[in-house]
Design an enzyme around this catalytic site. Structure first.
Site, PDB file in Angstrom:
ATOM      1  N   SER A 164       0.813  -1.217   0.000  1.00  0.00           N
ATOM      2  CA  SER A 164       0.000   0.000   0.000  1.00  0.00           C
ATOM      3  C   SER A 164       0.844   1.263   0.000  1.00  0.00           C
ATOM      4  O   SER A 164       0.395   2.318  -0.465  1.00  0.00           O
ATOM      5  CB  SER A 164      -0.921  -0.001   1.228  1.00  0.00           C
ATOM      6  OG  SER A 164      -0.164  -0.131   2.422  1.00  0.00           O
ATOM      7  N   ASP A 409      -2.811   6.118  12.271  1.00  0.00           N
ATOM      8  CA  ASP A 409      -2.033   5.384  11.266  1.00  0.00           C
ATOM      9  C   ASP A 409      -0.732   6.145  11.028  1.00  0.00           C
ATOM     10  O   ASP A 409      -0.717   7.198  10.391  1.00  0.00           O
ATOM     11  CB  ASP A 409      -2.846   5.276   9.974  1.00  0.00           C
ATOM     12  CG  ASP A 409      -2.105   4.549   8.852  1.00  0.00           C
ATOM     13  OD1 ASP A 409      -0.902   4.276   9.018  1.00  0.00           O
ATOM     14  OD2 ASP A 409      -2.734   4.259   7.816  1.00  0.00           O
ATOM     15  N   HIS A 412       1.124   5.011   6.762  1.00  0.00           N
ATOM     16  CA  HIS A 412       0.801   5.610   5.469  1.00  0.00           C
ATOM     17  C   HIS A 412       0.950   7.125   5.522  1.00  0.00           C
ATOM     18  O   HIS A 412       0.982   7.727   6.596  1.00  0.00           O
ATOM     19  CB  HIS A 412      -0.611   5.197   5.061  1.00  0.00           C
ATOM     20  CG  HIS A 412      -0.772   3.719   4.938  1.00  0.00           C
ATOM     21  ND1 HIS A 412      -1.285   2.929   5.956  1.00  0.00           N
ATOM     22  CD2 HIS A 412      -0.443   2.870   3.938  1.00  0.00           C
ATOM     23  CE1 HIS A 412      -1.271   1.657   5.583  1.00  0.00           C
ATOM     24  NE2 HIS A 412      -0.770   1.603   4.358  1.00  0.00           N
TER      25      HIS A 412
END
Length: 430
Positions: A164, A409, A412
């Site tokens: 990702s 998070d 990311h």
């Protein structure tokens, strides 16, 4: 690149908590859209003449008197050399705030960004993280020139391959160029494993292929949230690699999925024969075997005269605020400025894993160029999606945002943001 040594006295409890937090973030990721330099020893920048005012000195005399500048010695902007990948280590430098450096797109103007990385649209109130410019110490990193990049890609296929984080770099690249293409001359097709952006006017594609481990695993498409249940077929890459054949520019990445903190179940032979007989290996050991499998495929199947191969180095995580001396912090939550200490290195980048990549690439027949983003990204504790992201396909609620220990998070990155600088560096190599 030799990062400065930082001793990180982690308690067992802290390690366990970080590992579970890392696994939790990976689990909550929305996968519905799934669609020869070394890392540790890059060549230094071209050395500069210490007697800069001696205009009439001969070139030979300049070379004799050239010395390496001290780390803290600044160089006037007008005396910096133009970026040359062969002679300038772009990872040595600093982040400089520039309020006039408008991002080339936004998460409101680029239609191809996932909700996961659209921080402004997800409610992030601050914007300074978008205005920090990376300035190498001894050379100028050119601005991203979308028109020039598209010309470089004319008639070619560019494919990003990985997890990702690599998907974020792909989306950044697409957003950096798409506004220069007429609406009727571009298209996007998203898939579970392969996504393709077409620039029809240039007969070019910018693609992303999902392969979080590069080698085959039982968690490639049907994601297994529990890392304990994931099994890697470390000796097989063919199922993925058949999609890489015929691509002109390949950009690979794999790191964070290996870092669950657990031993990795590794299998030799076909999953069709069952999943018994796996061995549990330490992450660096399994990583080495898997990357050797990848490297062997590249050396056997890639013609360096027709295909260029890149590898994006480790994208650091910022799961432990004590690393940057914010002992009361909650991971990267509420961080609004980069770490400004030169050479900062946190616990989110594993040197053992980086050494594995470096040692394998050094032995490959096909040249692989590193997009060396680790050190420059280490400083950017402010650039992560934090609580301005999604969980299970839905943007976090106010209640969830108020619980950063569970939902922040710190893996990311917001877009626009840090990955745009990765692509600025990548475009300079192109």
């Amino acid at each position: 690149m030799k990062p400065s040594k930082v001793k990180l006295p982690l308690s067992v409890v802290a390690v366990v908590i970080c590992c579970f937090a890392l696994a939790a973030v990976l689990y909550t990721e929305d996968f519905s859209v799934l669609t020869h330099t070394t890392i540790l020893s890059l060549a230094p920048c071209t050395r500069l003449d210490t007697a800069r005012n001696s205009k009439h000195r001969t070139e030979e005399k300049k070379e004799e008197s050239a010395v390496e500048l001290d780390e803290d010695e600044s160089i006037p902007e007008e005396e910096k050399m133009n970026f040359d990948p062969q002679s300038c280590s772009a990872d040595k430098g600093e982040w400089v705030f520039d309020s006039s450096a408008e991002p080339l797109y936004s998460d409101e103007t680029c239609p191809y960004l996932d909700k996961q990385v659209s921080c402004v649209m997800n409610g992030r109130p601050d914007s300074d993280y978008r205005y920090w410019e990376w300035q190498p110490k001894q050379c100028r990193l050119p601005r991203f020139n979308a028109s020039a990049v598209l010309e470089k890609l004319r008639g070619k296929r560019l494919m990003f391959v990985g997890d990702s984080l690599q998907r974020g770099q792909w989306q950044s690249f697409v957003c950096l160029v798409e506004s220069h293409i007429l609406k009727e001359q571009k298209s996007m097709k998203r898939g579970r494993s392969l996504s393709v952006f077409k620039a029809k006017e240039y007969n070019a594609t910018i693609e992303f292929y999902w392969a979080p481990f590069l080698v085959e695993s039982n968690s490639d498409l049907h994601i297994i949230g529990d890392p304990n249940e994931r099994i890697l077929r470390v000796d097989s890459v063919a199922k993925h690699a058949k999609n890489w054949v015929g691509v002109d520019i390949l950009v690979f990445n794999t790191y964070v999925w290996w870092m669950s903190g657990l031993r990795i179940k590794s299998l030799w032979g076909s999953f069709a024969n069952g999943e018994e007989g796996f061995e549990e290996l330490d992450a660096p050991v399994a990583y080495r075997i898997g990357l050797k499998t990848w490297a062997n495929w590249i050396d056997t199947n890639i013609d360096p005269n027709t295909t260029r191969v890149f590898f994006t180095t480790t994208s650091p995580t910022h799961m432990r605020s004590a690393d940057w001396n914010n002992k009361k912090g909650i991971r990267c939550y509420n961080e609004t400025r980069p770490v400004l200490k030169k050479g900062y290195w946190g616990s989110g980048s594993d040197r053992r894993m980086m050494n594995v990549v470096s040692s394998i690439v050094d032995r490959m027949k096909v040249p692989v160029t590193f997009i060396n983003i680790t050190q420059i990204s280490e400083y950017r504790i402010d650039g992560h999606t934090s609580v301005y992201t999604e969980s299970h396909g839905k943007v976090l609620t106010d209640e969830q945002k108020a619980d950063p220990k569970t939902y922040a998070d710190c893996i990311h990155w917001c877009l626009p943001g840090v990955p745009d600088t990765w692509n600025r560096l990548f475009s300079a190599y192109l």
